[in-house]
Design an enzyme around this catalytic site. Structure first.
Site, PDB file in Angstrom:
ATOM      1  N   SER A  92       0.797  -1.233   0.000  1.00  0.00           N
ATOM      2  CA  SER A  92       0.000   0.000   0.000  1.00  0.00           C
ATOM      3  C   SER A  92       0.826   1.277   0.000  1.00  0.00           C
ATOM      4  CB  SER A  92      -0.935   0.012   1.214  1.00  0.00           C
ATOM      5  OG  SER A  92      -0.183   0.039   2.393  1.00  0.00           O
ATOM      6  N   THR A 194      -3.275   3.422   2.619  1.00  0.00           N
ATOM      7  CA  THR A 194      -2.543   4.627   3.014  1.00  0.00           C
ATOM      8  C   THR A 194      -2.084   4.559   4.451  1.00  0.00           C
ATOM      9  OG1 THR A 194      -3.870   5.914   1.498  1.00  0.00           O
ATOM     10  CG2 THR A 194      -2.786   7.129   3.260  1.00  0.00           C
ATOM     11  N   THR A 212       1.312   7.013   0.393  1.00  0.00           N
ATOM     12  CA  THR A 212       0.501   5.981  -0.254  1.00  0.00           C
ATOM     13  C   THR A 212       0.993   5.665  -1.658  1.00  0.00           C
ATOM     14  OG1 THR A 212      -1.799   5.358  -0.705  1.00  0.00           O
ATOM     15  CG2 THR A 212      -1.165   7.564  -1.360  1.00  0.00           C
ATOM     16  N   ARG A 222      -3.568   9.298 -12.009  1.00  0.00           N
ATOM     17  CA  ARG A 222      -4.533   9.568 -10.936  1.00  0.00           C
ATOM     18  C   ARG A 222      -3.808   9.911  -9.618  1.00  0.00           C
ATOM     19  NH1 ARG A 222      -5.653   7.464  -5.563  1.00  0.00           N
ATOM     20  NH2 ARG A 222      -7.870   7.636  -5.179  1.00  0.00           N
ATOM     21  N   THR A 245      -7.505   7.544   5.340  1.00  0.00           N
ATOM     22  CA  THR A 245      -7.209   6.401   4.475  1.00  0.00           C
ATOM     23  C   THR A 245      -8.501   6.025   3.749  1.00  0.00           C
ATOM     24  OG1 THR A 245      -6.326   4.140   4.394  1.00  0.00           O
ATOM     25  CG2 THR A 245      -7.679   4.705   6.306  1.00  0.00           C
ATOM     26  N   GLY A 246      -8.373   5.315   2.665  1.00  0.00           N
ATOM     27  CA  GLY A 246      -9.571   4.901   1.931  1.00  0.00           C
ATOM     28  C   GLY A 246      -9.675   5.592   0.587  1.00  0.00           C
TER      29      GLY A 246
HETATM   30  N1  GLY Z   1      -6.277   7.370   0.149  1.00  0.00           N
HETATM   31  C1  GLY Z   1      -5.355   7.153  -0.864  1.00  0.00           C
HETATM   32  C2  GLY Z   1      -5.817   7.365  -2.219  1.00  0.00           C
HETATM   33  O1  GLY Z   1      -7.006   7.343  -2.486  1.00  0.00           O
HETATM   34  O2  GLY Z   1      -4.988   7.535  -3.071  1.00  0.00           O
END
Ligand code: GLY
Length: 334
Positions: A92, A194, A212, A222, A245-246
């Protein structure tokens, strides 16, 4: 927890989080103004503290030890996040991070210190420690964000080594994904992404970092929330800090970490503030069943909070000489 219960619970003055059989309770007594600082420091028995997203006991321990040895809260966060970035088994962050659809590992990270300074790198390849590069951007450039090739070239100019971040395992998983996936994020798996870390030293000085590899198998180019000030991370040394996170798209749309710190400024506990920030996403996003977001927060006293949309989120604190990994409460209790 159903919506009605959530709202009732959020209205209470203090909210507990289940911590491996014990209960950590955050109260609503939070400083609103700088003049309260002395009162806070007079009752700082919760300090120093480190809190991080997910089960990262080695990382929180490293951060804590770093502060014990006299390093700043910022040094602690860089050292702690660096443990996970260097862990090739973790998919991650840093080396071993799952790649984008084209098989490229691109990393995002940011830091904020107690002065409100901020530095970030976005979509950077081939450098294992984006959190340390983000600090360099903050301290050694006239800018706050460097992206892509520019970030990588800057890192190399600062002595960071280029290396291949796509491990054999992550390459294998990507190849399997290409054959089978419909590119639909899976709760707590493709979103499980993350490491956000917040540290408050014994004097109440706050810093934070967030690192992350982003959403697994994302479109090329992205960028999510993690490196964006106010979304993946926010620190206000007079008030507290939060990190996320998420699914970054949803955190970005509600500027979640800034929202949490502002709610703490208004008198909410870190726990209440995390719950209200999750509620904001739920209110605005009918398909919240389909993705995960988790927040953690800390205030100047060292009180912590953590909350997520769904089950499966974990967080780790290092406080009072011990590491605790726990399952925070979450909104979508069945
Ligand atoms: N929370 C990390 C991402 O969406 O890139």
């Amino acid at each position: 927890m159903k919506r009605r219960n959530f709202l009732q619970k959020a209205a209470l003055g203090s909210v507990g989080i289940t911590a491996l059989g014990s209960s950590i309770t955050a109260t609503a007594a939070t400083p609103k103004k700088a003049k309260d600082k002395q009162d806070v420091l007079a009752s700082n028995s919760l300090l120093p503290v480190v809190i991080a997203t997910w089960s990262v006991a080695q990382a929180t321990k490293k951060a804590w030890q770093s502060m014990e040895q006299g390093s700043s809260a910022l040094d602690a966060v860089i050292a702690g996040c660096g443990v996970e970035e260097a862990n090739a088994q973790g998919q991650s962050v840093g080396i071993g991070g799952l790649p984008d659809r084209e098989g490229r590992v691109t990393l995002d990270a940011c830091v904020m210190n107690e002065k409100g300074d901020y530095g970030a790198v976005l979509c950077m390849q081939n450098i294992k420690h984006p959190i340390a590069v983000a600090r360099k951007v903050m301290e050694d450039t006239p800018h706050v964000i460097l992206a892509g090739v520019g970030a990588e070239e800057f890192a190399v100019s600062q002595g960071f080594k280029r290396e291949n971040l796509l491990t054999e395992q992550s390459k294998k998983d990507w190849e399997t994904w290409k054959k089978t996936s419909k590119y639909k994020p899976i709760i707590n798996i493709e979103n499980h992404d993350t490491i956000g870390m917040l540290a408050v030293d014994k004097n109440g000085t706050i810093s934070g970092g967030c690192t992350t590899s982003g959403l697994a198998y994302k479109m090329a180019g992205r960028v999510g929330d993690s490196a964006i000030i106010g979304s993946g991370l926010f620190v206000d040394n007079e008030i507290g800090a939060a990190t996320a996170t998420g699914l970054g798209e949803e955190v970005l749309k509600t500027v979640g970490s800034y929202l949490i710190v502002e709610l703490i400024r208004q008198g909410k506990s870190p726990q209440e503030a995390c719950e209200l920030a999750i509620k904001r996403i739920i209110e605005k996003t009918p398909n919240f069943e389909d993705f995960q977001v988790g927040y953690i927060a800390v205030n100047k006293k060292g009180e912590t909070g953590a909350y997520s949309i769904h089950e499966g989120f974990t967080a780790t604190t290092y406080q009072d000489q011990k590491n605790t990994t726990f399952n925070p409460n979450f909104y979508n209790e069945k």
